[in-house]
Design an enzyme around this catalytic site. Structure first.
Site, PDB file in Angstrom:
ATOM      1  N   GLU A   1       8.523  -3.272   5.038  1.00 22.24           N
ATOM      2  CA  GLU A   1       8.629  -1.853   4.689  1.00 22.24           C
ATOM      3  C   GLU A   1       7.897  -0.984   5.709  1.00 22.24           C
ATOM      4  OE1 GLU A   1       7.675  -1.263   0.567  1.00 22.24           O
ATOM      5  OE2 GLU A   1       7.201   0.851   0.852  1.00 22.24           O
TER       6      GLU A   1
ATOM      7  N   ASP B   1       4.418  -4.491   3.424  1.00 19.18           N
ATOM      8  CA  ASP B   1       4.441  -3.054   3.710  1.00 19.18           C
ATOM      9  C   ASP B   1       3.393  -2.704   4.755  1.00 19.18           C
ATOM     10  OD1 ASP B   1       4.678  -0.318   3.730  1.00 19.18           O
ATOM     11  OD2 ASP B   1       4.261  -0.025   1.593  1.00 19.18           O
TER      12      ASP B   1
ATOM     13  N   ASP C   1      10.348   4.029   3.913  1.00 21.96           N
ATOM     14  CA  ASP C   1       9.597   4.682   2.838  1.00 21.96           C
ATOM     15  C   ASP C   1       9.143   6.066   3.315  1.00 21.96           C
ATOM     16  OD1 ASP C   1       7.854   5.551   0.910  1.00 21.96           O
ATOM     17  OD2 ASP C   1       6.565   3.798   0.893  1.00 21.96           O
TER      18      ASP C   1
ATOM     19  N   LYS D   1      10.259   7.788  -3.885  1.00 19.16           N
ATOM     20  CA  LYS D   1       9.060   8.088  -4.671  1.00 19.16           C
ATOM     21  C   LYS D   1       9.177   9.513  -5.197  1.00 19.16           C
ATOM     22  CE  LYS D   1       5.935   5.043  -2.211  1.00 19.16           C
ATOM     23  NZ  LYS D   1       5.115   4.941  -0.997  1.00 19.16           N
TER      24      LYS D   1
ATOM     25  N   LYS E   1      -0.038  -5.312   1.448  1.00 19.74           N
ATOM     26  CA  LYS E   1      -0.233  -4.231   2.395  1.00 19.74           C
ATOM     27  C   LYS E   1      -0.791  -4.814   3.687  1.00 19.74           C
ATOM     28  CE  LYS E   1       0.793  -0.537  -0.127  1.00 19.74           C
ATOM     29  NZ  LYS E   1       1.869   0.381   0.305  1.00 19.74           N
TER      30      LYS E   1
HETATM   31 MG    MG Z   1       5.456   1.934   1.176  1.00 15.67          MG
END
Ligand code: MG
Length: 371
Positions: A217, A191, A242, A266, A163
C-alpha cells in the site's frame, strides 16, 4: 424536520500503546466529535480525525472550520438533503475533508435514526455476510513486530497489516520476520505510507516476493502517480493507493493512468459517506477492489466506515480497528474475534457515552444560527 443545533467537541482519546507509522508518532489520538440535533430532538453523532500529513488539516483547524464555516451551513436544513448539503460545503470551502466527514457522518446517523434503519440499509443494504478486520502492527524492530503479529494471530486474527516505510533494508527484514512468525495461511498486507522512493519500493517488493504479501500500500509519495504506475507495471504484486486518492477527481486520474490495482477509501479523505459512495462506484466501473481504511477513529468514525464497507460488494476489505487501540472509547464496538458486530439499532447503531465525551473534551462550542 430540520437541523437546529451542532455541538463540537475537541477531544483526545487515550491509546493503549503509541501509534507509530512512517510519518508520525502519536501518544494519544486528537479527535473532533460533533453532535447534531434536529428540531424534533433526534441526535446524530459524527467524528473528524484529521491527519495533517494526509489532508493538511490539524486538530485545531478542523475544530475552527466546523465551527465557523460548515456547521452554520446545515442549521435549518433537512438532514435528508445530503447532496445539497455537500454542494453547500464545497461552495463554501475547498478541501477540509475530515471536517466535512464529521457532519456527513452525523447526518447519516440522523437519517438512520429518523427512518429506524441502520445506516448500511440506506446506502445499499447488506452486501457481505460479515466484515473481517485485520490487526495493524506499528513500526518497531523486526523481531518485536514478529512477536506482535504472532500474538494477534494467536488471538484469532486472520489478517495482519504491517506498517513499514522507514528504511527499505530494515523493512525487508520486518516483512520476512512477520511472515515467518505467522506462517503461510494468514493474510499479510504491507503499508509503507509513502515511505519509499521508486527504487526502494521495487527493491522491497522484489526481495519479499516469497513472503506472499497480498498487496503493497502507498509505497511512494502521494503525488507521484507516475512512480506508482511504474511500480505496478514492473512488480508482480498488487499495489494499493491510499494517500494519493482523496476524491473522485484524483481517482479518475489514477484509473486513466492505470496506476493502481486497489483503492483505500477513507471517510476522512473523501469528506464522508456520501462522497465515498461515489468513489466506490467509480472504482467499480474500473474493476478496482476497494478497502475502507481509517485514521484510528473512535467507535463513531469506525462504525460509519463499517456501514459503508458492509453496503458495497466492491469494498472487499476494511480496517475498522480504531476501537481496539483505545484504553476507553466513547461507545462500544463489538468484535467477535476478528469479525465486527452490527447491532440492529438505527443509525450508526451505537450508544455514545456523552459523559465520557465531556470528560475527554479540551474545548467545545455550540452552533445554532445559520450563516
Ligand atoms: Mg494506508
Amino acid at each position: 424536520m430540520k437541523i437546529k443545533k451542532v455541538e463540537v467537541f475537541a477531544a483526545r482519546l487515550l491509546l493503549k500503546e503509541p501509534f507509530v507509522i512512517s510519518y508520525v508518532h502519536l501518544d494519544d489520538m486528537p479527535t473532533i466529535f460533533v453532535r447534531v440535533e434536529t428540531d424534533e430532538g433526534t441526535v446524530g453523532w459524527g467524528e473528524a480525525v484529521p491527519d495533517q500529513n494526509v489532508t493538511g488539516e490539524t486538530w485545531e483547524s478542523t475544530y475552527h472550520v466546523i465551527k465557523h464555516e460548515l456547521a452554520p451551513l446545515i442549521i435549518n436544513e433537512d438532514p435528508f438533503a445530503i447532496d445539497y448539503i455537500h454542494q453547500k460545503f464545497s461552495h463554501k470551502i475547498n478541501g477540509v475533508p475530515s471536517a466535512k466527514a464529521a457532519l456527513d457522518i452525523a447526518i447519516y446517523d440522523l437519517m438512520g435514526k429518523i427512518t429506524g434503519q441502520p445506516v448500511y440499509q440506506l446506502i445499499g443494504g447488506k452486501a457481505h455476510k460479515e466484515l473481517q478486520v485485520p490487526r495493524v502492527i506499528s513500526i518497531k524492530d523486526p523481531q518485536e513486530m514478529a512477536e506482535d503479529a504472532r500474538s494477534f494471530v494467536e488471538a484469532g486474527f486472520r489478517n495482519i497489516k504491517m506498517k513499514v516505510g522507514t528504511n527499505a533494508d530494515i523493512d525487508i527484514e520486518r516483512i520476512k520476520a512477520v511472515r515467518n512468525a505467522i506462517g503461510n495461511t494468514i493474510q499479510l498486507r504491507v503499508d509503507a505510507n509513502q515511505g519509499w522512493n521508486r527504487i526502494e519500493a521495487l527493491k522491497v517488493i522484489r526481495e519479499t516476493s516469497e513472503c506472499h504479501v497480498d498487496w503493497y500500500e502507498q509505497p511512494v509519495k502521494a503525488h507521484d502517480i507516475r512512480a506508482l504506475k511504474e511500480i505496478r507495471s514492473v512488480a508482480n504484486h498488487k499495489v494499493m493507493i491510499d494517500e494519493g486518492v482523496h476524491n473522485i477527481y484524483d481517482l479518475v486520474n489514477v484509473i486513466e493512468m492505470r496506476a493502481a490495482d486497489m483503492l483505500n477509501i477513507k471517510l476522512m479523505k473523501s469528506g464522508g459517506i456520501y462522497p465515498a459512495l461515489a468513489l466506490a462506484s467509480l472504482a467499480e466501473a474500473a474493476d478496482m477492489p476497494c478497502q475502507v481504511g481509517s485514521m484510528v477513529e473512535s467507535a463513531i468514525g469506525t462504525m460509519a466506515g463499517a456501514h459503508l464497507a458492509m453496503s458495497k460488494n466492491i469494498i472487499q476489505t476494511n480496517e475498522m480497528v480504531g476501537p481496539l487501540m483505545f484504553i476507553k472509547d466513547v461507545a462500544k464496538v463489538h468484535y467477535n474475534r476478528d469479525v465486527i458486530q452490527f447491532s440492529n439499532n438505527p443509525g450508526l447503531g451505537i450508544d455514545v457515552d456523552e459523559a465520557y465525551v465531556n470528560e475527554i473534551t479540551r474545548f467545545s462550542c455550540e452552533i445554532n444560527k445559520p450563516v
